[in-house]
Design a protein around this motif. Structure first.
Motif, mmCIF file in Angstrom:
data_model
loop_
_atom_site.group_PDB
_atom_site.id
_atom_site.type_symbol
_atom_site.label_atom_id
_atom_site.label_comp_id
_atom_site.label_asym_id
_atom_site.label_seq_id
_atom_site.Cartn_x
_atom_site.Cartn_y
_atom_site.Cartn_z
ATOM 1 N N GLY A 9 -32.656 39.267 87.099
ATOM 2 C CA GLY A 9 -32.732 40.481 87.915
ATOM 3 C C GLY A 9 -32.643 41.732 87.058
ATOM 4 O O GLY A 9 -32.288 41.685 85.885
ATOM 5 N N GLU A 10 -32.972 42.871 87.674
ATOM 6 C CA GLU A 10 -32.965 44.147 86.964
ATOM 7 C C GLU A 10 -32.204 45.178 87.795
ATOM 8 O O GLU A 10 -32.554 45.439 88.946
ATOM 9 C CB GLU A 10 -34.419 44.618 86.730
ATOM 10 C CG GLU A 10 -34.570 46.018 86.159
ATOM 11 C CD GLU A 10 -33.879 46.187 84.816
ATOM 12 O OE1 GLU A 10 -34.097 45.336 83.938
ATOM 13 O OE2 GLU A 10 -33.111 47.155 84.657
ATOM 14 N N THR A 11 -31.133 45.730 87.183
ATOM 15 C CA THR A 11 -30.413 46.855 87.779
ATOM 16 C C THR A 11 -29.866 46.548 89.177
ATOM 17 O O THR A 11 -29.729 47.433 89.999
ATOM 18 C CB THR A 11 -31.306 48.114 87.830
ATOM 19 O OG1 THR A 11 -32.024 48.231 86.613
ATOM 20 C CG2 THR A 11 -30.496 49.377 87.982
ATOM 21 N N ALA A 12 -29.595 45.263 89.471
ATOM 22 C CA ALA A 12 -29.020 44.934 90.776
ATOM 23 C C ALA A 12 -27.504 44.964 90.666
ATOM 24 O O ALA A 12 -26.941 44.267 89.827
ATOM 25 C CB ALA A 12 -29.494 43.565 91.229
ATOM 26 N N THR B 151 -24.675 47.481 79.600
ATOM 27 C CA THR B 151 -24.984 48.335 80.748
ATOM 28 C C THR B 151 -26.449 48.769 80.727
ATOM 29 O O THR B 151 -26.834 49.664 81.453
ATOM 30 C CB THR B 151 -24.089 49.593 80.781
ATOM 31 O OG1 THR B 151 -24.360 50.365 79.612
ATOM 32 C CG2 THR B 151 -22.617 49.239 80.828
ATOM 33 N N ASN B 152 -27.256 48.168 79.877
ATOM 34 C CA ASN B 152 -28.691 48.425 79.953
ATOM 35 C C ASN B 152 -29.444 47.178 79.483
ATOM 36 O O ASN B 152 -28.867 46.274 78.876
ATOM 37 C CB ASN B 152 -29.090 49.667 79.147
ATOM 38 C CG ASN B 152 -28.838 49.479 77.676
ATOM 39 O OD1 ASN B 152 -29.452 48.636 77.024
ATOM 40 N ND2 ASN B 152 -27.914 50.253 77.135
ATOM 41 N N THR B 153 -30.741 47.159 79.773
ATOM 42 C CA THR B 153 -31.550 45.962 79.550
ATOM 43 C C THR B 153 -31.550 45.539 78.082
ATOM 44 O O THR B 153 -31.349 44.364 77.762
ATOM 45 C CB THR B 153 -32.995 46.224 80.007
ATOM 46 O OG1 THR B 153 -32.948 46.795 81.317
ATOM 47 C CG2 THR B 153 -33.808 44.943 80.048
ATOM 48 N N ALA B 154 -31.777 46.508 77.181
ATOM 49 C CA ALA B 154 -31.911 46.187 75.759
ATOM 50 C C ALA B 154 -30.627 45.582 75.202
ATOM 51 O O ALA B 154 -30.656 44.791 74.255
ATOM 52 C CB ALA B 154 -32.295 47.431 74.972
ATOM 53 N N SER C 126 -28.274 39.394 87.486
ATOM 54 C CA SER C 126 -28.833 40.678 87.074
ATOM 55 C C SER C 126 -28.368 41.036 85.678
ATOM 56 O O SER C 126 -27.317 40.592 85.221
ATOM 57 C CB SER C 126 -28.403 41.766 88.061
ATOM 58 O OG SER C 126 -28.928 43.018 87.651
ATOM 59 N N ASP C 127 -29.175 41.849 84.989
ATOM 60 C CA ASP C 127 -28.831 42.215 83.615
ATOM 61 C C ASP C 127 -27.698 43.236 83.536
ATOM 62 O O ASP C 127 -26.936 43.264 82.588
ATOM 63 C CB ASP C 127 -30.073 42.695 82.834
ATOM 64 C CG ASP C 127 -30.732 43.929 83.425
ATOM 65 O OD1 ASP C 127 -30.431 44.288 84.581
ATOM 66 O OD2 ASP C 127 -31.564 44.544 82.719
ATOM 67 N N HIS C 128 -27.581 44.097 84.539
ATOM 68 C CA HIS C 128 -26.513 45.105 84.602
ATOM 69 C C HIS C 128 -26.570 45.725 85.981
ATOM 70 O O HIS C 128 -27.492 45.452 86.748
ATOM 71 C CB HIS C 128 -26.683 46.188 83.525
ATOM 72 C CG HIS C 128 -28.050 46.788 83.538
ATOM 73 N ND1 HIS C 128 -28.435 47.737 84.451
ATOM 74 C CD2 HIS C 128 -29.151 46.524 82.792
ATOM 75 C CE1 HIS C 128 -29.710 48.032 84.249
ATOM 76 N NE2 HIS C 128 -30.181 47.306 83.248
ATOM 77 N N GLY C 129 -25.602 46.595 86.304
ATOM 78 C CA GLY C 129 -25.579 47.239 87.610
ATOM 79 C C GLY C 129 -26.172 48.640 87.562
ATOM 80 O O GLY C 129 -27.050 48.928 86.732
HETATM 81 ZN ZN LIG Z 1 -32.059 46.490 82.957
#
Ligand SMILES: [Zn+2]
Length: 561
Positions: A257-260, A294-297, A472-475
Motif C-alpha cells: 500500500g501507499e500512504t494508507a 515515513t516515506n516511500t524511499a 502500507s509503506d507509511h501513514g
Molecule cells: Zn509512500
C-alpha cells in the motif's frame, strides 16, 4: 535593425572607464551579504513561526533569541557562499540557494514538512507525475515573492571585475567574518539555543537553505558511508519445505500500500465506513502495526530487507532482498508497479509497470487506478517460468493507494462516498473536512481493490493455495497540528505517519494445508508488530527455510505455519 542603429547612435556622456565600472557593476561582497541576509531572514519564515510558538522563549527574550539565531544563520551562509562561490560561480550559486530557499519555505509553510536527507532522496527519485501533482499557482507566487527580489538583485548588474589576489582576500575575509558572526551570535544566546535545539530537534530541519545544502551533501556522501557497489548475497541456502501431500502450490499476493494510515480504516475503529468490503471477509487485522520509515524511499527498501529498522539504517552495504530469497527458494516472483517504481528492491526480479497500459476505463492522463493491476493476471502468471511456477507464485502489487497531495485523483467516481472533496493539490486552499473526505475516498477505493484481490484469489482455489498480505509503506498527516503529507524525520514524526494497516487473508485451503490457526492469529491482532516482521513473516508463511530467517520476527509462527 533601424532601432539598433539609433541606439548605437545615441550621444554618450563622456565617462572614464573606472566611473562606468562603478555604475554598471556590483561588488561581490555587497551582493553576498545582501542575499545571505535576505535568505536568513525572510527565507526562514517557517522557522520564525515555530520559534514564536515556543513557550520557553517569549517576549523580549524571544526576540533576542530569534535575532541571534538569524545572525548565526546569516554568518554561516556568508561563509558557505564565500567558500564555494568563486569567480563566475557566484551568481549561479546564489540563484540556486534562493530557489531552494523559496521552494523549501513554501513546502514547510504549507504542509509542515521539513527538509532532511530522506526528503532529499525523494526529491532526487521523483518523477514528472509526482512533480506535476505538486505544482500550483501558490507555489509560483511563493517562488516569485521569496526568490524573485533576490534573483533580480543577483542578475541586474554584472559583477565588478576583480584581480584574483583581491578576490581571494575578499572571500577569505567573508569566510572568517561569517564564522566569527555565527559563533558570536550563538554564544550570546547559547543558554536558550542549546535547550531549544535539544527539546525541539525538528527545528534544525527548518533552517533554510542550509537544510537543503546539508541534506544534499548527506545524500551525496552516501557512497562514502556505504559501499553502494557491493551487494551482499542473502539466503542463498533457501529452499521450500516439502509441500504436504495433496496440497496445491501457494499463490501469495503481497499488496504494498501507499500512504494508507491505519487510523482511517473502519476496521481499526474509524467512525466512517471506509472499509465495508474487507469487513465482510475473514481477515486477520494487525491493529498495532508500525512502519520502518515515513516515506516511500525509506520504507520500501527497509520493508523488503532482512534487517530490523535500526540495523538497516546503519548497514555498511546493501544486501539482497526478500524477493531474491524467494527466488533462491525456487518460487516464481513478479512485481507489478502502479507507482513510481520499486526503489531497487525488485532489480533482480521480473517486474512490470502499468505505465504502458492504456485501459480507457481505468487509466487517464498517464495514471491508472489500482484495479489495473488485477487485469490480465492469469496471462502474467502463465508467462512466468514454468518450473518455478509449479512450486508457487508470489505477486507484489505496488499500489498508487492514497498518494497525496492530489488525493482526489486516486479514487474513481463510484468511490467518492465522502463529499465534498478537495480537488486542488494546494491542500491549504481546501477546508480540512474536504481534505479528509478526499483521503477517505482513497481508503474506500483501496478497500475495494483488496476485496477484489481476495475475490480473484478465491476463484483460483482449484489450481492454487491462495493468500494475501496487505500493508502500507507509511501513514499520512491530514492537518493535525497543521501538518500535512508525510516524511518527517522518524524521531519527530507523529504516530499517524507511522501507524499502518497490515491485513492478512488466508484461504481456507491455505490455512488447512499449512496447519495455521486463523483463530489464534486473530487473538494476537493487538500485539505490536512492525515492518521488521515482514521479511521473516512472508518466509515463514510460505515455508521457506533459510539461515536468513529469524523465527522470533515471524508473526504467523506462533499460530502454526
Ligand atoms: Zn509512500
Amino acid at each position: 535593425m533601424s532601432a539598433h542603429i539609433s541606439v548605437t547612435a545615441w550621444p554618450k556622456r563622456p565617462m572614464s572607464t573606472a566611473d562606468a565600472g562603478a555604475h554598471r557593476t556590483q561588488a561581490r561582497h555587497t551582493l553576498i551579504l545582501a542575499v545571505c541576509v535576505w535568505m536568513a531572514s525572510v527565507g526562514n519564515l517557517a522557522l520564525w513561526q515555530q520559534i514564536r510558538a515556543l513557550p520557553e522563549v517569549s517576549g523580549p527574550r524571544g526576540l533576542a533569541f530569534a535575532l541571534g539565531f538569524a545572525l548565526g544563520i546569516a554568518g554561516l551562509l556568508v561563509a558557505l557562499v564565500a567558500a564555494l562561490g568563486w569567480g563566475r560561480l557566484l551568481r549561479p550559486l546564489l540563484s540556486l540557494l534562493l530557489v531552494a530557499t523559496a521552494v523549501g519555505a513554501y513546502f514547510m509553510l504549507s504542509y509542515g514538512v521539513v527538509i532532511d536527507p530522506t526528503m532529499m532522496v525523494n526529491v532526487v527519485q521523483t518523477d514528472p507525475r509526482e512533480v506535476g501533482d505538486l505544482l500550483n499557482l501558490k507555489l509560483a507566487l511563493a517562488l516569485l515573492g521569496l526568490a524573485g527580489p533576490g534573483l533580480w538583485w543577483v542578475w541586474r548588474r554584472p559583477l565588478q571585475p576583480q584581480p584574483l589576489g583581491r578576490q581571494l582576500g575578499v572571500h577569505l575575509a567573508l569566510i572568517v567574518g561569517g564564522l566569527a558572526l555565527t559563533s558570536g551570535a550563538l554564544m550570546a544566546i547559547f543558554q536558550d539555543f542549546s535547550s531549544v535545539m535539544r527539546n525541539h530537534t525538528q527545528l534544525r530541519y527548518l533552517i533554510n537553505p542550509l537544510n537543503s545544502v546539508w541534506a544534499l551533501a548527506d545524500v551525496a556522501a552516501t557512497p562514502f558511508k556505504r559501499d553502494t557497489r557491493r551487494l551482499e548475497p542473502l539466503g542463498q541456502d533457501a529452499r521450500l519445505a516439502p509441500r504436504p501431500a495433496g496440497a496445491k502450490p501457494p499463490l501469495l499476493v503481497l499488496v504494498l500500500g501507499e500512504t494508507a494510515r491505519a487510523d482511517n480504516f473502519s476496521l481499526n475503529g474509524y467512525a466512517r465506513a471506509t472499509t465495508p468490503e474487507l469487513a465482510r471477509e475473514d481477515i486477520i487485522n494487525q491493529r498495532n502495526a508500525w512502519s520502518c520509515g515515513t516515506n516511500t524511499a525509506a520504507s520500501v527498501p527497509c520493508l523488503f530487507s532482512a534487517l530490523p529498522r535500526d540495523e538497516f539504517e546503519r548497514r555498511p552495504y546493501n544486501s539482497e532482498t526478500l524477493l531474491d530469497v524467494l527466488q533462491h527458494a525456487g518460487l516464481a516472483v513478479l512485481w507489478i508497479d502502479n507507482q513510481s517504481g520499486c526503489k531497487g528492491v525488485c532489480d533482480r526480479t521480473p517486474h512490470v509497470s502499468t505505465a504502458e497500459l492504456k485501459d480507457p476505463a481505468l487509466c487517464s492522463g498517464g495514471e491508472c487506478f489500482d484495479e489495473i493491476m488485477l487485469r490480465g493476471l492469469d496471462e502474467r502468471i502463465a508467462a512466468l517460468d514454468p518450473e518455478r511456477r509449479a512450486r508457487g507464485v508470489v505477486l507484489v502489487l505496488h499500489q498508487m493507494g492514497s498518494h497525496g497531495p492530489a488525493y482526489f485523483k486516486r479514487s474513481p467516481p463510484a468511490f467518492k462516498r465522502f463529499l465534498p472533496e478537495c480537488t486542488s493539490n494546494a491542500l491549504q486552499e481546501c477546508t480540512r473536512e474536504q481534505v479528509v473526505n478526499a483521503y477517505d475516498n482513497t481508503i474506500a477505493y483501496t478497500d475495494h481493490v483488496l476485496a477484489q484481490t481476495i475475490s480473484w484469489l478465491k476463484s483460483r482455489e482449484s489450481a492454487w493455495s491462495p493468500a494475501m498480505i496487505y500493508l502500507s509503506d507509511h501513514g499520512e498527516s491530514l492537518g493535525e497540528n497543521n501538518l500535512y503529507l508525510h516524511g518527517l524525520p522518524y524521531g519527530v514524526a507523529p504516530d499517524v505517519q507511522k501507524h499502518v494497516p497490515w491485513i492478512t487473508w488466508l484461504s481456507n485451503r491455505y490455512a488447512r494445508e499449512r496447519g495455521i490457526s486463523t483463530a489464534c492469529l486473530k487473538a494476537r491482532q493487538d500485539e505490536r508488530v512492525s515492518h521488521d516482521h515482514y521479511f521473516h513473516s512472508v518466509l515463514g508463511l510460505l515455508g521457506v527455510q533459510t539461515s536468513a530467517y529469524r523465527p522470533e520476527l515471524d508473526l504467523y509462527r506462533p499460530c502454526g505455519g
